[in-house]
Design a protein around this motif. Structure first.
Motif, PDB file in Angstrom:
ATOM      1  N   ILE A  62       4.406   0.680  -1.961  1.00 25.29           N
ATOM      2  CA  ILE A  62       4.422   1.173  -0.600  1.00 25.29           C
ATOM      3  C   ILE A  62       3.211   2.203  -0.545  1.00 25.29           C
ATOM      4  O   ILE A  62       2.856   2.850  -1.165  1.00 25.29           O
ATOM      5  N   LEU A  63       2.637   2.191   0.681  1.00 25.41           N
ATOM      6  CA  LEU A  63       1.292   2.690   0.919  1.00 25.41           C
ATOM      7  C   LEU A  63       1.629   4.324   0.890  1.00 25.41           C
ATOM      8  O   LEU A  63       2.386   4.682   1.956  1.00 25.41           O
ATOM      9  N   TYR A  64       1.120   4.950   0.121  1.00 29.53           N
ATOM     10  CA  TYR A  64       1.526   6.356  -0.010  1.00 29.53           C
ATOM     11  C   TYR A  64       0.445   7.082   0.840  1.00 29.53           C
ATOM     12  O   TYR A  64       0.687   8.245   1.409  1.00 29.53           O
ATOM     13  N   SER A  65      -0.706   6.598   0.796  1.00 34.04           N
ATOM     14  CA  SER A  65      -1.892   7.514   1.541  1.00 34.04           C
ATOM     15  C   SER A  65      -3.140   6.589   1.733  1.00 34.04           C
ATOM     16  O   SER A  65      -3.194   5.641   0.976  1.00 34.04           O
ATOM     17  N   TYR A  66      -4.075   6.853   2.656  1.00 32.14           N
ATOM     18  CA  TYR A  66      -5.098   5.671   2.534  1.00 32.14           C
ATOM     19  C   TYR A  66      -6.395   6.811   3.319  1.00 32.14           C
ATOM     20  O   TYR A  66      -6.158   7.898   3.990  1.00 32.14           O
ATOM     21  N   SER A  83     -18.767  -3.276   5.773  1.00 32.43           N
ATOM     22  CA  SER A  83     -18.376  -2.633   6.964  1.00 32.43           C
ATOM     23  C   SER A  83     -17.561  -1.443   6.575  1.00 32.43           C
ATOM     24  O   SER A  83     -16.903  -1.557   5.477  1.00 32.43           O
ATOM     25  N   PRO A  84     -17.106  -0.529   7.515  1.00 38.87           N
ATOM     26  CA  PRO A  84     -16.177   0.570   7.131  1.00 38.87           C
ATOM     27  C   PRO A  84     -14.764   0.004   6.612  1.00 38.87           C
ATOM     28  O   PRO A  84     -14.301  -0.839   7.244  1.00 38.87           O
ATOM     29  N   TYR A  85     -14.596   0.429   5.546  1.00 39.57           N
ATOM     30  CA  TYR A  85     -13.133  -0.412   4.974  1.00 39.57           C
ATOM     31  C   TYR A  85     -12.358   0.850   4.467  1.00 39.57           C
ATOM     32  O   TYR A  85     -12.583   2.019   4.153  1.00 39.57           O
ATOM     33  N   ALA A  86     -10.928   0.505   4.405  1.00 36.94           N
ATOM     34  CA  ALA A  86      -9.947   1.324   3.824  1.00 36.94           C
ATOM     35  C   ALA A  86      -9.601   1.569   2.473  1.00 36.94           C
ATOM     36  O   ALA A  86      -9.577   0.130   2.031  1.00 36.94           O
ATOM     37  N   ILE A  87      -9.489   2.550   1.850  1.00 38.55           N
ATOM     38  CA  ILE A  87      -9.012   2.606   0.522  1.00 38.55           C
ATOM     39  C   ILE A  87      -7.530   3.262   0.630  1.00 38.55           C
ATOM     40  O   ILE A  87      -7.527   4.363   1.303  1.00 38.55           O
ATOM     41  N   GLY A  88      -6.712   2.674  -0.124  1.00 38.71           N
ATOM     42  CA  GLY A  88      -5.222   3.183  -0.076  1.00 38.71           C
ATOM     43  C   GLY A  88      -4.831   3.613  -1.400  1.00 38.71           C
ATOM     44  O   GLY A  88      -5.409   3.193  -2.339  1.00 38.71           O
ATOM     45  N   MET A  89      -3.880   4.401  -1.302  1.00 43.55           N
ATOM     46  CA  MET A  89      -3.129   4.877  -2.469  1.00 43.55           C
ATOM     47  C   MET A  89      -1.658   4.102  -2.440  1.00 43.55           C
ATOM     48  O   MET A  89      -0.994   4.500  -1.327  1.00 43.55           O
ATOM     49  N   VAL A  90      -1.306   3.253  -3.316  1.00 47.04           N
ATOM     50  CA  VAL A  90      -0.309   2.547  -3.327  1.00 47.04           C
ATOM     51  C   VAL A  90       0.811   3.009  -4.302  1.00 47.04           C
ATOM     52  O   VAL A  90       0.249   2.884  -5.513  1.00 47.04           O
ATOM     53  N   GLU A  91       1.877   3.518  -4.173  1.00 51.23           N
ATOM     54  CA  GLU A  91       3.013   3.832  -4.993  1.00 51.23           C
ATOM     55  C   GLU A  91       3.891   2.461  -5.480  1.00 51.23           C
ATOM     56  O   GLU A  91       4.484   1.726  -4.393  1.00 51.23           O
ATOM     57  N   LEU A  92       3.635   2.215  -6.756  1.00 50.77           N
ATOM     58  CA  LEU A  92       4.387   0.919  -7.267  1.00 50.77           C
ATOM     59  C   LEU A  92       5.753   1.604  -7.719  1.00 50.77           C
ATOM     60  O   LEU A  92       6.019   2.570  -8.017  1.00 50.77           O
ATOM     61  N   PRO A  93       6.939   0.523  -8.019  1.00 48.99           N
ATOM     62  CA  PRO A  93       8.139   0.950  -8.504  1.00 48.99           C
ATOM     63  C   PRO A  93       8.183   1.548  -9.815  1.00 48.99           C
ATOM     64  O   PRO A  93       9.093   1.969  -9.936  1.00 48.99           O
ATOM     65  N   LEU A  96       3.926   4.817 -10.387  1.00 52.39           N
ATOM     66  CA  LEU A  96       2.602   5.288 -10.409  1.00 52.39           C
ATOM     67  C   LEU A  96       1.855   5.147  -9.148  1.00 52.39           C
ATOM     68  O   LEU A  96       2.720   4.088  -8.530  1.00 52.39           O
ATOM     69  N   ARG A  97       0.841   5.610  -8.911  1.00 56.17           N
ATOM     70  CA  ARG A  97       0.145   5.422  -7.518  1.00 56.17           C
ATOM     71  C   ARG A  97      -1.225   4.707  -7.894  1.00 56.17           C
ATOM     72  O   ARG A  97      -1.821   5.448  -8.868  1.00 56.17           O
ATOM     73  N   VAL A  98      -1.646   3.700  -7.466  1.00 56.09           N
ATOM     74  CA  VAL A  98      -2.837   2.949  -7.656  1.00 56.09           C
ATOM     75  C   VAL A  98      -3.760   2.989  -6.570  1.00 56.09           C
ATOM     76  O   VAL A  98      -3.401   2.590  -5.329  1.00 56.09           O
ATOM     77  N   MET A  99      -4.891   3.254  -6.640  1.00 59.19           N
ATOM     78  CA  MET A  99      -5.861   3.260  -5.512  1.00 59.19           C
ATOM     79  C   MET A  99      -6.465   2.008  -5.448  1.00 59.19           C
ATOM     80  O   MET A  99      -6.858   1.160  -6.490  1.00 59.19           O
ATOM     81  N   GLY A 100      -6.785   1.314  -4.489  1.00 65.86           N
ATOM     82  CA  GLY A 100      -7.411   0.130  -4.113  1.00 65.86           C
ATOM     83  C   GLY A 100      -7.736  -0.021  -2.680  1.00 65.86           C
ATOM     84  O   GLY A 100      -7.253   0.392  -1.858  1.00 65.86           O
ATOM     85  N   MET A 101      -8.827  -0.951  -2.410  1.00 66.76           N
ATOM     86  CA  MET A 101      -9.189  -1.239  -1.155  1.00 66.76           C
ATOM     87  C   MET A 101      -8.089  -1.936  -0.196  1.00 66.76           C
ATOM     88  O   MET A 101      -7.286  -2.616  -0.885  1.00 66.76           O
ATOM     89  N   LEU A 102      -7.911  -1.792   1.070  1.00 72.95           N
ATOM     90  CA  LEU A 102      -7.048  -2.498   1.932  1.00 72.95           C
ATOM     91  C   LEU A 102      -7.424  -3.649   2.609  1.00 72.95           C
ATOM     92  O   LEU A 102      -8.918  -3.470   2.950  1.00 72.95           O
ATOM     93  N   THR A 103      -6.842  -4.612   2.739  1.00 73.46           N
ATOM     94  CA  THR A 103      -7.575  -5.856   3.507  1.00 73.46           C
ATOM     95  C   THR A 103      -6.285  -6.410   4.273  1.00 73.46           C
ATOM     96  O   THR A 103      -4.945  -6.038   4.111  1.00 73.46           O
ATOM     97  N   GLY A 104      -6.703  -7.250   5.199  1.00 74.39           N
ATOM     98  CA  GLY A 104      -5.530  -8.192   5.967  1.00 74.39           C
ATOM     99  C   GLY A 104      -5.108  -7.257   7.203  1.00 74.39           C
ATOM    100  O   GLY A 104      -3.845  -7.776   7.759  1.00 74.39           O
ATOM    101  N   ILE A 105      -5.790  -6.337   7.568  1.00 74.00           N
ATOM    102  CA  ILE A 105      -5.086  -5.352   8.486  1.00 74.00           C
ATOM    103  C   ILE A 105      -6.551  -4.298   9.082  1.00 74.00           C
ATOM    104  O   ILE A 105      -7.260  -4.097   8.411  1.00 74.00           O
ATOM    105  N   ALA A 106      -6.245  -4.140  10.324  1.00 76.44           N
ATOM    106  CA  ALA A 106      -7.252  -3.443  10.981  1.00 76.44           C
ATOM    107  C   ALA A 106      -7.051  -1.998  10.596  1.00 76.44           C
ATOM    108  O   ALA A 106      -6.139  -1.516  10.544  1.00 76.44           O
ATOM    109  N   ASN A 107      -8.149  -1.562  10.381  1.00 72.94           N
ATOM    110  CA  ASN A 107      -8.084   0.048   9.994  1.00 72.94           C
ATOM    111  C   ASN A 107      -7.033   0.938  10.836  1.00 72.94           C
ATOM    112  O   ASN A 107      -6.576   1.599  10.520  1.00 72.94           O
ATOM    113  N   ALA A 108      -7.309   0.561  12.209  1.00 73.22           N
ATOM    114  CA  ALA A 108      -6.628   1.486  13.079  1.00 73.22           C
ATOM    115  C   ALA A 108      -5.010   1.134  13.048  1.00 73.22           C
ATOM    116  O   ALA A 108      -4.250   2.083  13.583  1.00 73.22           O
TER     117      ALA A 108
END
Ligand SMILES: [Zn+2]
Length: 147
Positions: A62-66, A83-93, A96-108
């Protein structure tokens, strides 16, 4: 998948399995704590035995923050077609929370709480023309998200 023409951005970060790519983390058999990137020891101060082993982490979370990275980082970071890109913090089951780039979705369109899944994507091409792969998170296919 063109495995001959691609290489991971770093060894030991992720691994392909039958159901897709997984991050390689560490699980402590003594207290159940998970770590990513891999850890040589358990960092839980209450943990005594610290019996850690590599484990494949869940592909979905689940996306925790970005945040949106609006300037090009200097030095070691490489990315073709920047180009400007999003970095997210994803909470795994695993908890723990893992940081990674986000893709497949417009930043907005990114929303905290979205279901995300791990994918591998090329970051740039190296001097030999190989695609250098990194892990990213994209909106999970099963979760829909069109509202
Ligand atoms: Zn532990």
């Amino acid at each position: 998948m063109h495995t001959l023409a691609s290489t991971p951005v770093a060894e030991g970060l992720f691994q392909a399995a039958d159901d897709g790519p997984h991050l390689i983390g560490t699980r402590c058999a003594s207290c159940g704590s998970h770590y990513f990137p891999k850890s040589l020891s358990c960092r839980n101060p209450q943990c005594r035995d610290k019996q850690v082993a590599d484990v494949l982490l869940s592909r979905q979370g689940i996306l925790y923050s970005y945040t949106v990275q609006a300037y090009q980082p200097p030095g070691l970071f490489r990315m073709d077609d920047w180009s400007p890109y999003a970095i997210g913090m994803v909470e795994l089951p695993e908890g723990l929370r893992v940081m990674g780039m986000l893709t497949g979705i417009a930043n907005a369109d990114i929303r905290i709480g979205m279901a995300m899944e791990l994918v591998l994507e090329p970051l740039y091409r190296d001097a030999q023309g190989q695609a250098v792969l990194t892990y990213k998170f994209r909106p999970a296919a099963a979760a829909g998200g069109a509202r």
